[in-house]
Design a protein around this motif. Structure first.
Motif, mmCIF file in Angstrom:
data_model
loop_
_atom_site.group_PDB
_atom_site.id
_atom_site.type_symbol
_atom_site.label_atom_id
_atom_site.label_comp_id
_atom_site.label_asym_id
_atom_site.label_seq_id
_atom_site.Cartn_x
_atom_site.Cartn_y
_atom_site.Cartn_z
ATOM 1 N N VAL A 41 83.972 -27.031 23.432
ATOM 2 C CA VAL A 41 83.613 -27.882 24.065
ATOM 3 C C VAL A 41 84.091 -28.453 25.585
ATOM 4 O O VAL A 41 85.085 -28.828 25.601
ATOM 5 N N GLY A 42 83.467 -28.387 27.031
ATOM 6 C CA GLY A 42 84.253 -29.374 28.113
ATOM 7 C C GLY A 42 84.292 -27.775 28.806
ATOM 8 O O GLY A 42 84.884 -27.655 30.163
ATOM 9 N N ASP A 43 84.811 -26.217 28.043
ATOM 10 C CA ASP A 43 85.022 -25.576 28.552
ATOM 11 C C ASP A 43 84.011 -25.216 30.303
ATOM 12 O O ASP A 43 82.418 -25.434 29.539
ATOM 13 N N THR A 44 84.436 -23.813 30.728
ATOM 14 C CA THR A 44 82.805 -23.129 31.501
ATOM 15 C C THR A 44 83.337 -22.108 31.311
ATOM 16 O O THR A 44 84.551 -20.994 31.400
ATOM 17 N N LEU A 45 82.438 -21.483 31.469
ATOM 18 C CA LEU A 45 81.664 -20.255 31.151
ATOM 19 C C LEU A 45 81.715 -20.050 32.928
ATOM 20 O O LEU A 45 80.668 -20.178 33.946
ATOM 21 N N VAL A 46 82.481 -18.747 33.226
ATOM 22 C CA VAL A 46 81.836 -18.068 34.531
ATOM 23 C C VAL A 46 81.585 -16.503 34.523
ATOM 24 O O VAL A 46 82.414 -15.579 33.938
ATOM 25 N N PHE A 47 80.322 -16.483 34.845
ATOM 26 C CA PHE A 47 80.114 -14.844 35.284
ATOM 27 C C PHE A 47 80.128 -14.767 36.139
ATOM 28 O O PHE A 47 79.585 -15.237 36.781
ATOM 29 N N GLN A 53 73.886 -3.974 41.150
ATOM 30 C CA GLN A 53 72.522 -4.607 41.328
ATOM 31 C C GLN A 53 72.565 -6.202 40.588
ATOM 32 O O GLN A 53 73.509 -6.559 39.894
ATOM 33 N N ALA A 54 71.600 -6.864 40.839
ATOM 34 C CA ALA A 54 71.605 -8.151 40.309
ATOM 35 C C ALA A 54 70.537 -8.586 38.821
ATOM 36 O O ALA A 54 70.393 -7.693 37.937
ATOM 37 N N HIS A 55 71.700 -8.701 38.305
ATOM 38 C CA HIS A 55 71.732 -9.550 37.128
ATOM 39 C C HIS A 55 70.945 -11.397 36.800
ATOM 40 O O HIS A 55 71.253 -11.512 37.548
ATOM 41 N N ASN A 56 71.152 -11.763 36.316
ATOM 42 C CA ASN A 56 70.580 -13.151 35.674
ATOM 43 C C ASN A 56 71.397 -13.913 34.291
ATOM 44 O O ASN A 56 72.236 -12.753 33.528
ATOM 45 N N VAL A 57 71.524 -14.950 34.260
ATOM 46 C CA VAL A 57 72.426 -15.528 32.760
ATOM 47 C C VAL A 57 71.218 -16.231 32.424
ATOM 48 O O VAL A 57 70.217 -17.705 32.792
ATOM 49 N N LEU A 58 70.875 -16.134 30.966
ATOM 50 C CA LEU A 58 69.360 -17.063 30.448
ATOM 51 C C LEU A 58 69.069 -17.212 28.978
ATOM 52 O O LEU A 58 69.882 -16.541 28.395
ATOM 53 N N ILE A 59 69.089 -18.651 28.794
ATOM 54 C CA ILE A 59 70.263 -19.071 27.653
ATOM 55 C C ILE A 59 68.912 -19.782 27.180
ATOM 56 O O ILE A 59 68.151 -20.368 27.422
ATOM 57 N N THR A 66 68.385 -22.286 29.511
ATOM 58 C CA THR A 66 69.177 -22.825 30.942
ATOM 59 C C THR A 66 68.238 -21.459 31.005
ATOM 60 O O THR A 66 68.778 -20.696 30.752
ATOM 61 N N ASP A 67 68.751 -21.695 32.988
ATOM 62 C CA ASP A 67 68.457 -20.187 33.739
ATOM 63 C C ASP A 67 69.322 -20.044 34.795
ATOM 64 O O ASP A 67 69.202 -21.452 35.406
ATOM 65 N N LEU A 68 70.047 -19.586 34.976
ATOM 66 C CA LEU A 68 70.887 -19.483 35.696
ATOM 67 C C LEU A 68 70.816 -18.626 37.245
ATOM 68 O O LEU A 68 71.104 -18.540 38.806
ATOM 69 N N GLY A 69 69.319 -18.044 37.578
ATOM 70 C CA GLY A 69 68.948 -17.833 38.176
ATOM 71 C C GLY A 69 68.744 -16.484 38.745
ATOM 72 O O GLY A 69 70.018 -15.688 38.011
ATOM 73 N N LYS A 70 68.937 -15.860 39.413
ATOM 74 C CA LYS A 70 68.401 -14.500 39.706
ATOM 75 C C LYS A 70 70.556 -14.336 40.774
ATOM 76 O O LYS A 70 70.948 -15.220 41.636
ATOM 77 N N GLN A 71 71.437 -13.215 40.464
ATOM 78 C CA GLN A 71 72.336 -13.411 40.309
ATOM 79 C C GLN A 71 73.323 -12.490 41.406
ATOM 80 O O GLN A 71 73.103 -11.103 40.408
ATOM 81 N N ASP A 72 72.587 -12.475 42.200
ATOM 82 C CA ASP A 72 73.542 -10.596 43.168
ATOM 83 C C ASP A 72 75.050 -9.835 43.452
ATOM 84 O O ASP A 72 75.738 -11.048 42.614
ATOM 85 N N PRO A 73 75.214 -8.637 43.042
ATOM 86 C CA PRO A 73 76.537 -8.773 42.902
ATOM 87 C C PRO A 73 76.988 -9.093 44.091
ATOM 88 O O PRO A 73 77.100 -9.588 45.345
ATOM 89 N N GLY A 74 78.596 -9.412 43.232
ATOM 90 C CA GLY A 74 79.742 -9.986 44.071
ATOM 91 C C GLY A 74 79.941 -11.313 43.497
ATOM 92 O O GLY A 74 80.361 -12.406 44.105
ATOM 93 N N SER A 75 78.120 -11.779 42.765
ATOM 94 C CA SER A 75 77.910 -13.814 43.086
ATOM 95 C C SER A 75 79.103 -13.906 41.919
ATOM 96 O O SER A 75 78.366 -13.511 40.882
ATOM 97 N N GLN A 76 79.431 -15.533 41.868
ATOM 98 C CA GLN A 76 79.107 -15.692 39.980
ATOM 99 C C GLN A 76 78.253 -16.821 40.283
ATOM 100 O O GLN A 76 78.166 -17.807 41.030
ATOM 101 N N ILE A 93 66.552 -10.070 33.452
ATOM 102 C CA ILE A 93 65.740 -9.036 34.414
ATOM 103 C C ILE A 93 66.500 -7.429 33.138
ATOM 104 O O ILE A 93 65.654 -6.881 33.629
ATOM 105 N N HIS A 94 67.428 -7.409 32.086
ATOM 106 C CA HIS A 94 67.509 -6.332 31.095
ATOM 107 C C HIS A 94 67.353 -6.327 30.263
ATOM 108 O O HIS A 94 68.560 -7.157 29.755
ATOM 109 N N GLU A 95 66.726 -6.283 29.238
ATOM 110 C CA GLU A 95 66.108 -6.370 28.471
ATOM 111 C C GLU A 95 67.919 -6.545 27.492
ATOM 112 O O GLU A 95 67.862 -7.228 26.876
#
Ligand SMILES: [Cu+2]
Length: 105
Positions: A41-47, A53-59, A66-76, A93-95
């Protein structure tokens, strides 16, 4: 003797810096790496999208959703975990992209 003590102290400081509660999770090749993350608890996850290609973080896990939205290549994106429990991360985006995060108190 003194040098040993100093080295030990330096090691302790370095260890505490390394365990500052940040977990980097790569996104490439249709996978999160690592796909199993243990955090506190309190830790940070950095994706980090290291892909071309774009990816996404959906929980969708109840209580963590939460949904962190579309994440472009090279971004975090970052997500700080606020409570203990287990939740699953998927890419909208990818099942086939999945990761599991276990958060300890
Ligand atoms: Cu994806």
């Amino acid at each position: 003797m003194r040098a040993v003590i100093l080295l030990t102290l330096a090691g302790t400081v370095l260890a505490s810096v390394c365990h500052a509660g940040e977990h980097r999770i790569g996104m490439a090749g249709m996978a999160y790496a690592p796909a199993m993350i243990e955090a506190k608890v309190g830790d940070t996850l950095v994706f980090v999208n290291g892909d071309t290609q774009a990816h996404n973080v959906l929980i969708a896990t109840v209580g963590f959703s939460t949904d962190l939205g579309k994440q472009d290549p090279g971004s975090q994106t970052t997500l700080t975990v606020r409570k203990s429990g287990t939740f699953d991360v998927e890419c909208a985006i990818h099942e086939g992209m999945h990761a599991r995060v276990v958060v300890r108190p």
